[in-house]
Design an enzyme around this catalytic site. Structure first.
Site, PDB file in Angstrom:
ATOM      1  N   HIS A 121      -1.711  45.771  67.501  1.00 15.72           N
ATOM      2  CA  HIS A 121      -3.059  45.817  68.074  1.00 15.72           C
ATOM      3  C   HIS A 121      -4.042  45.802  66.891  1.00 15.72           C
ATOM      4  O   HIS A 121      -3.715  46.312  65.814  1.00 15.72           O
ATOM      5  CB  HIS A 121      -3.166  47.142  68.844  1.00 15.72           C
ATOM      6  CG  HIS A 121      -4.418  47.342  69.643  1.00 15.72           C
ATOM      7  ND1 HIS A 121      -5.622  47.644  69.071  1.00 15.72           N
ATOM      8  CD2 HIS A 121      -4.636  47.314  70.985  1.00 15.72           C
ATOM      9  CE1 HIS A 121      -6.532  47.804  70.026  1.00 15.72           C
ATOM     10  NE2 HIS A 121      -5.960  47.606  71.192  1.00 15.72           N
ATOM     11  N   ASP A 198       2.233  53.803  66.055  1.00 14.41           N
ATOM     12  CA  ASP A 198       1.180  53.690  67.063  1.00 14.41           C
ATOM     13  C   ASP A 198       1.864  53.802  68.433  1.00 14.41           C
ATOM     14  O   ASP A 198       2.521  52.859  68.886  1.00 14.41           O
ATOM     15  CB  ASP A 198       0.473  52.342  66.875  1.00 14.41           C
ATOM     16  CG  ASP A 198      -0.480  52.011  68.025  1.00 14.41           C
ATOM     17  OD1 ASP A 198      -0.529  52.776  69.008  1.00 14.41           O
ATOM     18  OD2 ASP A 198      -1.156  50.974  67.941  1.00 14.41           O
ATOM     19  N   GLN A 201       1.032  52.714  73.515  1.00 15.32           N
ATOM     20  CA  GLN A 201       1.611  52.002  74.648  1.00 15.32           C
ATOM     21  C   GLN A 201       2.959  52.604  75.064  1.00 15.32           C
ATOM     22  O   GLN A 201       3.502  52.253  76.090  1.00 15.32           O
ATOM     23  CB  GLN A 201       1.776  50.545  74.231  1.00 15.32           C
ATOM     24  CG  GLN A 201       1.497  49.523  75.285  1.00 15.32           C
ATOM     25  CD  GLN A 201       0.195  49.706  76.018  1.00 15.32           C
ATOM     26  OE1 GLN A 201       0.215  49.997  77.220  1.00 15.32           O
ATOM     27  NE2 GLN A 201      -0.942  49.556  75.363  1.00 15.32           N
TER      28      GLN A 201
END
Ligand SMILES: *Cc1c(COP(=O)(O)O)cnc(C)c1O
Length: 407
Positions: A121, A198, A201
């Protein structure tokens, strides 16, 4: 198994009509909807608890402080962090990554290397580019293959003693790829590099165990796990949080201030300058309780059913191509990113919106992925545990109809 009708009743927004049609909400990878317990906890905070934290001796301030710290402990337990002060409240994933990237500005030297992946992202690309620009470090990219999976041999070859930090997502928001982060973390540690995961999600679908993963940092957003917007978490190993300089200066993060010198507060306050999103931090705990009561194993199993069903039904449509790992690979979460031959994704998105169906179209904040596949964007349907097969049927019917209008 899950009682979906009962679960759906927890989400008032799902019984709304949009454009005169029942809402079909398939944009869960962008943000999740909120259950009544979360919505009520927000107003409950302002009706009964509101006070600034960590400063007042008065009763309300202590109640608010306790609730905030109880929530921190809840999150600690949820992700299995060793210590509560390794859990920092942030405004979201973007904030968490920027905090770490900015801190590495004090550590990196010219010629050091930062690794990100081709699946990131923009939030997990741009802060590292800014860091490299500032320090003279070099950004390297772990490539992916046509299935949207990271090429592990290429990753291993990129790692060296020059690598100082690897920043990679647990699950891709654009393709749903589940990355083999356990292996990737171990490999990075072999060369002495730190690893930031990260988890924006991943946290809607699973419960990360940061100690088992042995990651140095793990970040996620509250709004994607049924919590309020403007909330998030940065987990960092104590040794790293001690090493990194503060991100912002101000109230709350200091021990002592004179005009000559300021000493900083200990963890976690060193990284929590100013009055935080108190209500948000507290209510994030409520949303985690809500999800745990449903159970992440139940959530993952049901969402996988939706993924399999949705994939099958969408592939009935002529000229439809799905990007990302195969459904049976075991490497894919409930995100279906697709295109239809000869049709711009935006046109499909706009037409089915008239039928009350909310999907995302575009580059999903991951332009390099779209460049890789040489496409302007995709249509992305991302499912949550409150979605149903009947909703998938509605989407497929709407797309079939849109297609006859457009080709
Ligand atoms: C949503 C998302 C982000 C950014 O999260 P914010 O809540 O906008 O800060 C970063 N990475 C991934 C993989 C995401 O899905």
């Amino acid at each position: 198994m899950l009682d979906i009708e009962k679960i759906r009743a927890d989400f008032p927004i799902l019984s709304q009509k949009v454009n005169g049609k029942p809402l079909v909400y398939f944009d869960n990878a962008a943000t999740s909807q909120k259950p009544t317990v979360v919505i009520d906890a927000i107003s409950g905070y302002y009706k009964e608890i509101n006070a600034n934290i960590h400063r007042g001796v008065h009763t309300l301030s202590q109640i608010a402080t306790d609730a905030y710290e109880v929530s921190r402990k809840k999150i600690q337990a949820h992700i299995n962090a060793e210590k509560a002060h390794e859990v920092l409240f942030t405004s979201g994933t973007t904030h968490g990554i920027n905090l770490v990237a900015s801190g590495f500005g004090a550590i990196l030297k010219s010629g050091d290397e930062v690794l990100v992946s081709a699946l990131e992202h923009h939030s997990n690309i741009v802060p590292w580019q800014m860091l490299c620009e500032k320090t003279g470090a070099v950004l390297k990219v772990i490539p992916m293959d046509q299935n949207g999976e990271l090429i592990q041999d290429a990753y291993d070859a990129l790692l060296s003693e020059k690598t100082k930090i690897v920043a990679v997502n647990h699950i891709s928001n654009a393709l749903g790829t589940i990355n083999p982060i356990q292996r990737m973390i171990a490999k990075a540690h072999e060369v002495g590099a730190a690893v930031l995961i990260d988890g924006a999600q991943a946290t809607p679908h699973l419960r990360p165990d940061v100690q088992a993963l042995d990651c140095d940092f793990y970040v996620f957003s509250g709004h994607k796990i049924c919590g309020p917007t403007g909330t998030g978490v940065l987990y960092g190993k104590e040794v790293w949080l001690e090493k990194l300089p503060p991100y912002q200066g101000g109230g709350e993060m200091i021990k002592e201030v004179t005009f000559e010198k300021t000493t900083y507060a200990g963890l976690p306050h060193k990284f929590e300058a100013g009055t935080p999103n108190i209500e948000g931090g507290i209510v994030l705990g409520t949303s985690i309780d809500y999800l745990n009561a449903i159970g992440f194993e139940n959530i993952a199993a049901y969402e996988h059913e939706l993924l399999v069903y949705g994939t099958e039904r969408l592939l009935e449509i002529e000229g439809l191509k799905i990007y990302g790992p195969n459904v049976d690979s075991g490497n894919k979460t409930a995100v279906i990113s697709f295109n239809i031959d000869g049709i711009h994704p935006y046109d499909i998105g706009t037409i089915i919106d008239r039928q009350g169906i909310a999907v995302r179209t575009g580059h999903h904040c991951a332009q390099p992925i779209m460049s890789f596949f040489e496409i302007p964007g995709t249509i992305r349907a991302s499912f949550a545990f409150y979605n149903t097969k009947e909703e998938i049927d509605l989407m497929v019917a709407a797309i079939k109809k849109a297609r006859t209008m457009l080709v």
